[in-house]
Design a protein around this motif. Structure first.
Motif, PDB file in Angstrom:
ATOM      1  N   ILE A 198      -4.846   4.293   3.366  1.00  0.00           N
ATOM      2  CA  ILE A 198      -4.081   5.030   2.366  1.00  0.00           C
ATOM      3  C   ILE A 198      -2.605   4.664   2.452  1.00  0.00           C
ATOM      4  O   ILE A 198      -1.950   4.882   3.468  1.00  0.00           O
ATOM      5  N   GLY A 199      -2.089   4.112   1.339  1.00  0.00           N
ATOM      6  CA  GLY A 199      -0.694   3.691   1.314  1.00  0.00           C
ATOM      7  C   GLY A 199       0.178   4.487   0.373  1.00  0.00           C
ATOM      8  O   GLY A 199       1.398   4.281   0.311  1.00  0.00           O
ATOM      9  N   GLY A 200      -0.424   5.417  -0.377  1.00  0.00           N
ATOM     10  CA  GLY A 200       0.335   6.244  -1.307  1.00  0.00           C
ATOM     11  C   GLY A 200      -0.499   7.419  -1.764  1.00  0.00           C
ATOM     12  O   GLY A 200      -1.727   7.345  -1.771  1.00  0.00           O
ATOM     13  N   PHE A 201       0.166   8.509  -2.140  1.00  0.00           N
ATOM     14  CA  PHE A 201      -0.509   9.747  -2.519  1.00  0.00           C
ATOM     15  C   PHE A 201       0.072  10.240  -3.836  1.00  0.00           C
ATOM     16  O   PHE A 201       1.211  10.694  -3.893  1.00  0.00           O
ATOM     17  N   LEU A 202      -0.709  10.142  -4.919  1.00  0.00           N
ATOM     18  CA  LEU A 202      -0.318  10.699  -6.215  1.00  0.00           C
ATOM     19  C   LEU A 202      -0.715  12.173  -6.205  1.00  0.00           C
ATOM     20  O   LEU A 202      -1.897  12.514  -6.200  1.00  0.00           O
ATOM     21  N   THR A 203       0.284  13.068  -6.204  1.00  0.00           N
ATOM     22  CA  THR A 203       0.048  14.471  -5.911  1.00  0.00           C
ATOM     23  C   THR A 203       0.787  15.407  -6.853  1.00  0.00           C
ATOM     24  O   THR A 203       1.800  15.036  -7.453  1.00  0.00           O
ATOM     25  N   HIS A 204       0.293  16.648  -6.930  1.00  0.00           N
ATOM     26  CA  HIS A 204       0.936  17.708  -7.702  1.00  0.00           C
ATOM     27  C   HIS A 204       2.061  18.367  -6.913  1.00  0.00           C
ATOM     28  O   HIS A 204       2.767  19.223  -7.445  1.00  0.00           O
ATOM     29  N   CYS A 205       2.228  17.998  -5.664  1.00  0.00           N
ATOM     30  CA  CYS A 205       3.284  18.516  -4.794  1.00  0.00           C
ATOM     31  C   CYS A 205       3.064  19.965  -4.370  1.00  0.00           C
ATOM     32  O   CYS A 205       4.036  20.723  -4.194  1.00  0.00           O
ATOM     33  N   GLY A 206       1.812  20.367  -4.205  1.00  0.00           N
ATOM     34  CA  GLY A 206       1.561  21.638  -3.551  1.00  0.00           C
ATOM     35  C   GLY A 206       2.110  21.567  -2.134  1.00  0.00           C
ATOM     36  O   GLY A 206       2.128  20.500  -1.512  1.00  0.00           O
ATOM     37  N   GLY A 232       3.193   8.985 -19.359  1.00  0.00           N
ATOM     38  CA  GLY A 232       2.581   7.751 -19.836  1.00  0.00           C
ATOM     39  C   GLY A 232       2.121   6.826 -18.724  1.00  0.00           C
ATOM     40  O   GLY A 232       2.646   6.864 -17.601  1.00  0.00           O
ATOM     41  N   TRP A 233       1.150   5.999 -19.029  1.00  0.00           N
ATOM     42  CA  TRP A 233       0.542   5.126 -18.029  1.00  0.00           C
ATOM     43  C   TRP A 233       1.535   4.124 -17.454  1.00  0.00           C
ATOM     44  O   TRP A 233       1.420   3.731 -16.293  1.00  0.00           O
ATOM     45  N   GLU A 234       2.549   3.715 -18.260  1.00  0.00           N
ATOM     46  CA  GLU A 234       3.510   2.739 -17.759  1.00  0.00           C
ATOM     47  C   GLU A 234       4.309   3.300 -16.588  1.00  0.00           C
ATOM     48  O   GLU A 234       4.568   2.607 -15.597  1.00  0.00           O
ATOM     49  N   ARG A 235       4.723   4.566 -16.696  1.00  0.00           N
ATOM     50  CA  ARG A 235       5.461   5.194 -15.598  1.00  0.00           C
ATOM     51  C   ARG A 235       4.587   5.310 -14.356  1.00  0.00           C
ATOM     52  O   ARG A 235       5.057   5.136 -13.224  1.00  0.00           O
ATOM     53  N   ILE A 236       3.333   5.631 -14.566  1.00  0.00           N
ATOM     54  CA  ILE A 236       2.402   5.754 -13.441  1.00  0.00           C
ATOM     55  C   ILE A 236       2.199   4.401 -12.779  1.00  0.00           C
ATOM     56  O   ILE A 236       2.254   4.276 -11.551  1.00  0.00           O
ATOM     57  N   GLU A 237       1.981   3.373 -13.588  1.00  0.00           N
ATOM     58  CA  GLU A 237       1.811   2.020 -13.042  1.00  0.00           C
ATOM     59  C   GLU A 237       3.032   1.605 -12.234  1.00  0.00           C
ATOM     60  O   GLU A 237       2.914   1.101 -11.105  1.00  0.00           O
ATOM     61  N   ASN A 238       4.218   1.798 -12.796  1.00  0.00           N
ATOM     62  CA  ASN A 238       5.447   1.377 -12.125  1.00  0.00           C
ATOM     63  C   ASN A 238       5.675   2.122 -10.818  1.00  0.00           C
ATOM     64  O   ASN A 238       6.084   1.531  -9.805  1.00  0.00           O
ATOM     65  N   ALA A 239       5.396   3.431 -10.816  1.00  0.00           N
ATOM     66  CA  ALA A 239       5.584   4.221  -9.601  1.00  0.00           C
ATOM     67  C   ALA A 239       4.614   3.788  -8.513  1.00  0.00           C
ATOM     68  O   ALA A 239       4.984   3.681  -7.340  1.00  0.00           O
ATOM     69  N   VAL A 240       3.355   3.554  -8.897  1.00  0.00           N
ATOM     70  CA  VAL A 240       2.358   3.103  -7.925  1.00  0.00           C
ATOM     71  C   VAL A 240       2.763   1.767  -7.330  1.00  0.00           C
ATOM     72  O   VAL A 240       2.726   1.566  -6.111  1.00  0.00           O
ATOM     73  N   MET A 255       3.618   1.199  -3.383  1.00  0.00           N
ATOM     74  CA  MET A 255       2.703   0.336  -2.637  1.00  0.00           C
ATOM     75  C   MET A 255       3.363  -0.967  -2.198  1.00  0.00           C
ATOM     76  O   MET A 255       3.025  -1.529  -1.165  1.00  0.00           O
ATOM     77  N   LYS A 256       4.331  -1.447  -2.994  1.00  0.00           N
ATOM     78  CA  LYS A 256       5.032  -2.679  -2.634  1.00  0.00           C
ATOM     79  C   LYS A 256       6.144  -2.382  -1.645  1.00  0.00           C
ATOM     80  O   LYS A 256       6.318  -3.099  -0.654  1.00  0.00           O
ATOM     81  N   ASP A 257       6.914  -1.326  -1.917  1.00  0.00           N
ATOM     82  CA  ASP A 257       7.993  -0.855  -1.035  1.00  0.00           C
ATOM     83  C   ASP A 257       8.854  -2.003  -0.528  1.00  0.00           C
ATOM     84  O   ASP A 257       8.873  -2.317   0.669  1.00  0.00           O
TER      85      ASP A 257
END
Length: 208
Positions: free
Chosen positions: A83-91, A149-157, A161-163
């Protein structure tokens, strides 16, 4: 691999799930996505309710990802080296678990204190990337107009992941070490819990 989960209360509409699916697929990264079980219509397949047609099958064939419906042992998942990243609701629990396991965050807050947790994790501690959600609600059941939008999600991921330079992972590792230190004997959390237990014992003896 990206772990995607929005907790036990937060619910995303079909449009938002479609954008996440498109974004994670476009990112090229593997994923594990946890969705709630379908309770609305037993005659309709769950994947047709929440995900684009054929998405799960295509991802399985490409060995790109897996969708799980229902409860999962989140702590064990975040602990895994894959696991290299966590897309979360921030609970609050999810953020703390991610910090303790050293996993960078991709944040999509939904309601209540999620937005405060997001700001603490990203702007104060520097442990993740925000998706720019701005529509706040008190309840997980309120209808939402905003769709990320999917573009923001793609870019954030890709960014997490690249960091580039490893700065995010360096910061996450530092916070993981601090989190483990405070629960050891002599740490702040250890001492605070010890003090609480001692106070409760004194109260019980007084009123016993």
């Amino acid at each position: 691999m990206v772990y995607i989960c929005f907790g036990s209360l937060a619910r995303l509409n079909k449009e938002q799930n479609f954008e996440i699916a498109r974004g994670i697929e476009a990112s090229g990264h593997k994923f594990l996505w946890v969705l709630p079980k379908n309770t609305k219509d037993d005659d309709v397949k769950e994947e047709e309710l929440l995900l684009p047609h054929g998405f799960e099958e295509r991802m399985r064939e490409k060995k790109r990802g897996m969708v799980v419906r229902g409860w999962v042992p989140q702590g064990l998942i975040l602990k895994h080296d894959a696991i290299g990243g966590f897309l979360t609701h921030c609970g609050a629990n999810s953020v703390v678990e991610a910090i303790c396991e050293g996993v960078p965050l991709i944040t999509m807050p939904r309601f209540g204190d999620h937005f405060l947790c997001e700001k603490q994790a990203t702007e104060v501690l520097g442990l993740g990337v925000e998706l720019g959600v701005s529509e706040w609600s008190m309840s997980p059941y309120d209808a939402r107009k905003e769709v990320v939008g999917w573009e923001r999600i793609e870019n954030a991921v890709r960014k997490v992941m690249k960091d580039e330079g490893g700065l995010l992972n360096k910061r996450v590792k530092e916070m993981k070490e601090k989190a483990h230190e405070v629960v050891q004997e002599g740490g702040n959390s250890y001492d605070n819990v010890t003090t609480l237990v001692q106070s409760l014992r004194r109260m019980m003896n007084v009123h016993g």
